[in-house]
Design an enzyme around this catalytic site. Structure first.
Site, PDB file in Angstrom:
ATOM      1  N   SER A 214       2.867  56.896 -29.643  1.00  0.00           N
ATOM      2  CA  SER A 214       2.336  55.962 -28.646  1.00  0.00           C
ATOM      3  C   SER A 214       3.445  55.016 -28.233  1.00  0.00           C
ATOM      4  O   SER A 214       4.362  54.746 -29.023  1.00  0.00           O
ATOM      5  CB  SER A 214       1.167  55.157 -29.240  1.00  0.00           C
ATOM      6  OG  SER A 214       0.793  54.101 -28.382  1.00  0.00           O
TER       7      SER A 214
ATOM      8  N   TYR B 165      -2.095  50.103 -36.224  1.00  0.00           N
ATOM      9  CA  TYR B 165      -1.870  51.184 -35.268  1.00  0.00           C
ATOM     10  C   TYR B 165      -0.418  51.187 -34.802  1.00  0.00           C
ATOM     11  O   TYR B 165       0.241  52.228 -34.801  1.00  0.00           O
ATOM     12  CB  TYR B 165      -2.813  51.020 -34.080  1.00  0.00           C
ATOM     13  CG  TYR B 165      -2.679  52.105 -33.041  1.00  0.00           C
ATOM     14  CD1 TYR B 165      -3.288  53.348 -33.234  1.00  0.00           C
ATOM     15  CD2 TYR B 165      -1.952  51.898 -31.871  1.00  0.00           C
ATOM     16  CE1 TYR B 165      -3.160  54.358 -32.280  1.00  0.00           C
ATOM     17  CE2 TYR B 165      -1.824  52.897 -30.925  1.00  0.00           C
ATOM     18  CZ  TYR B 165      -2.436  54.126 -31.128  1.00  0.00           C
ATOM     19  OH  TYR B 165      -2.307  55.122 -30.186  1.00  0.00           O
TER      20      TYR B 165
END
Length: 258
Positions: free
Chosen positions: A148, A165
């Site tokens: 990401s 995350y």
């Protein structure tokens, strides 16, 4: 070799984790269209069955294997099952992931461990198993990790509260580079795709609340669409990427360029 042949995946088997919906299913559509047979895995059998039915309508052959990748003991049985049903694994797409929203000072340890376990530990264990048992003996393979831009730039769009995350995706990028360097000798390429914001079940809450503001900060003024990862996924899974390894490529409309 012709360019068309470079991108042809006929006769190859792709294992895609988190392949029942979202980005994993989009990648499955792309690899399947180029000829790959798919093995898709996720926790929920009903969602996997729906995905297989969807892929069948596109004339894509796929098998569904329910598996909880957060459990290390599930890895070897998953590989066994794919090999039994498909014969081998030529392409591994580590896509399954999780997130958790909380300020760092209040972030629960069990939530941190859950995110790290699924986003970083399971790709390590699955890559290790597939590499050791299949790709290294075959002296050939493609591993694509779905990271990401959150692993590149920290909080995207100025949003905080996603430290687990972000940390896991930063780890996934470094994992990609380290594994690529180690396994290049076996003709195994390892690359990472780093999406910006795409509409998925995981991002729905964020996009519902912040979507307009995020699009305003994006040079292309939009989120990712259903076709935007497909070309890169096919490239990194195919012979066209034979000399590309250890790369983390953002697909974000230019967010990381500003």
């Amino acid at each position: 070799m012709s360019v068309k042949k470079l991108f042809d995946l006929s006769g190859r088997v792709a294992l895609i984790t988190g392949g029942s919906r979202g980005l994993g299913l989009q990648i499955g559509e792309a690899l399947g269209e180029m000829g790959a047979k798919l093995a898709i895995t996720a926790r929920k059998q009903d969602e996997l069955d729906e995905a297989v039915a969807h892929l069948k309508k596109l004339n894509i052959e796929a098998v569904a294997i329910a598996c909880d990748l957060s459990k290390p003991e599930s890895i070897d049985p998953l590989v066994d099952r794919v090999v039994k049903e498909c014969g081998t694994i030529n392409i591994l797409v580590n896509n399954a992931g999780a997130s958790w929203g909380a300020a760092t000072v209040d972030h629960p340890l069990d939530a941190w461990e859950k995110v790290i376990r699924l986003n970083l530990t399971s790709p390590f264990l699955l890559s290790q198993a597939v590499g050791k048992r299949i790709m290294i003996p075959a002296q050939r393979g493609r591993i694509v990790n779905i990271a990401s831009i959150a692993g590149m730039i920290g909080p995207s769009g100025g949003m905080n509260g996603t430290i687990a995350y972000n940390s896991s995706k930063g780890g996934a990028i470094t994992f990609t580079k380290a594994l690529a360097a180690e396994w290049a000798q076996y003709n195994i390429t390892v690359n990472a795709i780093c999406p910006g914001f795409f509409p998925t079940k995981m991002t729905k809450g964020t996009l519902d609340k912040y979507g307009d503001a995020l699009n305003e900060r994006n040079p292309m003024k939009r989120t990712g669409g259903p076709e935007d990862l497909k070309g890169l996924a096919v490239l990194l899974a195919s012979d066209a990427s034979a000399f590309i390894t250890g790369q983390a490529i953002a697909v974000d409309g230019g967010v990381t360029a500003i």
